[in-house]
Scaffold this active site. Structure first.
Site, PDB file in Angstrom:
ATOM      1  CB  CYS A 147      45.312  65.267  71.884  1.00  0.00           C
ATOM      2  SG  CYS A 147      46.635  65.668  70.737  1.00  0.00           S
ATOM      3  CB  CYS A 156      45.081  67.891  69.253  1.00  0.00           C
ATOM      4  SG  CYS A 156      45.833  66.288  69.048  1.00  0.00           S
ATOM      5  CG  ASP A 157      42.061  69.475  71.344  1.00  0.00           C
ATOM      6  OD1 ASP A 157      41.930  69.760  70.136  1.00  0.00           O
ATOM      7  OD2 ASP A 157      41.662  68.400  71.829  1.00  0.00           O
TER       8      ASP A 157
END
Ligand code: NAP
Length: 325
Positions: A140, A143-144
């Site tokens: 992701c 997300c990261d």
């Protein structure tokens, strides 16, 4: 349509315990429906695999993925949600009350179902992959990605997701390597063009990832790649993002609800053609796949389930069990 024994019938069973399922649990629990949440094979869903979530509204300093999931879980529990471990192995939408088979043996019944079984990121299936997820390996980018400011990362894949991820990662990473197994991309032309315009994206064509390279303490440090003529090379990177597609978790439904070619359910919003069956989260979302959108559809599915049960006279009262319609 066959009728089943209506003893011990749940008002609502929620299939899945990711953000969508748990948000549906908060709402249906507050509606006094005592939802039963089946946690599934990956309790907490994909968010529970994410280190820090920085884009969920309300957490200006970010929150751990697992912390967020556990908080929503407790929130629903406070209002009466109940949880069962195990996997849903079969659902029968052709009987009323609906039938949900747990772990291939136990049978549960419910007047309404919220299907929030999610989608799992496709992995390469290489040795040690599970151990480095969250330790340099991610599925992701949104997300990261921000954890890789000024670093070097690789994106594996050649579709729109891979291009979107690679482009997004150029906001943070000094260098983004795209590793693709063929000599041309699957991505749409517009996404390809955008990616080709980014100077900090380098393309590695015809490269198959053979293994993950790891530091002595187990962190990811790069990829071992194999070229078309069998040549091998090592690509040193700080992070690797897999963007090789998702797999919606719909096996237990076996064609009972309309789906697209890749298995994503195709409801109208959160509504299916079967009254009492609702859909939320990534299992029907190939586009956004965000915690915030999953929470939104989880909320909507719960409100629809409440309305359905109310209209059908299936809401259990303090005086006794719900009467079947
Ligand atoms: P996808 O289109 O299925 O692409 C997956 C990519 O991963 C392909 O390039 C494929 O290689 C590669 N791949 C699959 N398995 C692999 C493996 N085991 N090892 C190495 N590479 C592997 O998936 P997606 O990119 O997630 O897109 C899914 C859908 O969402 C598509 O319809 C896409 O258009 C849409 N989408 C749209 C946007 C947008 O418009 N902005 C953004 C994201 C997604 P091959 O090419 O060799 O098969």
């Amino acid at each position: 349509m066959a009728d089943l024994d209506t003893t011990d019938v749940e008002q609502v069973i929620i299939l899945g315990s990711g953000v969508a399922g748990l948000t549906a649990a908060v709402y249906t629990a507050r509606g006094n429906l005592r939802p039963l949440v089946i946690e599934g094979g990956e309790p907490g869903g994909q968010l529970s695999l994410t280190s820090t979530v920085e884009n969920f509204p309300g957490f200006p300093d970010g929150i751990g993925g697992l912390d967020l999931i556990q908080a929503i879980r407790r929130q629903a529990e406070r209002f009466g949600a109940r949880y069962r471990g195990g996997e849903v192995t079969r659902v029968d939408l052709g009987v009323r009350p609906f039938l949900v088979e747990l772990d291939g043996s136990e049978e549960l019944r419910a007047h309404s179902l919220i299907i929030a079984t999610g989608a799992r990121a496709r992995l390469l299936g290489l040795e040690g992959e599970d151990e480095i997820l969250g330790r340099g390996l991610s599925t992701c980018a949104t997300c990261d990605g921000a954890f890789f400011k000024g670093r070097t990362v690789a994106v594996v894949g050649g579709g729109d997701s891979a291009m979107e991820d690679a482009i997004y990662l150029t906001r943070f990473a000094r260098q983004v390597h795209v590793v693709h197994r063929r000599d041309r991309l699957r991505a749409s032309k517009i996404m390809q063009d955008r990616a080709f315009q980014k100077e900090s994206i380098a393309f590695h064509w015809n490269r198959v990832v053979e293994s993950y390279l790891r530091t002595p303490d187990g962190r990811l440090r790069g990829l071992a790649l194999k070229g078309p003529d069998g040549t091998r090379e090592e690509l040193e990177v700080d992070g690797v993002f897999l963007a090789i597609g998702h797999i919606p978790n719909t096996d237990m439904l076996r064609g009972q609800l309309p789906a697209d070619a890749d298995g994503y359910l195709t409801p109208r919003g959160v509504l299916t053609d079967i009254p009492g069956v609702f859909v939320a989260g990534d299992v029907a979302d190939r586009r956004y796949q965000q915690a915030a959108t999953a929470a939104g559809t989880g909320c909507a599915a719960a409100m629809e389930a409440e309305d359905y049960l109310e209209a059908a006279g299936l809401v259990e009262t303090a005086a006794g069990a719900a009467s079947a319609r």
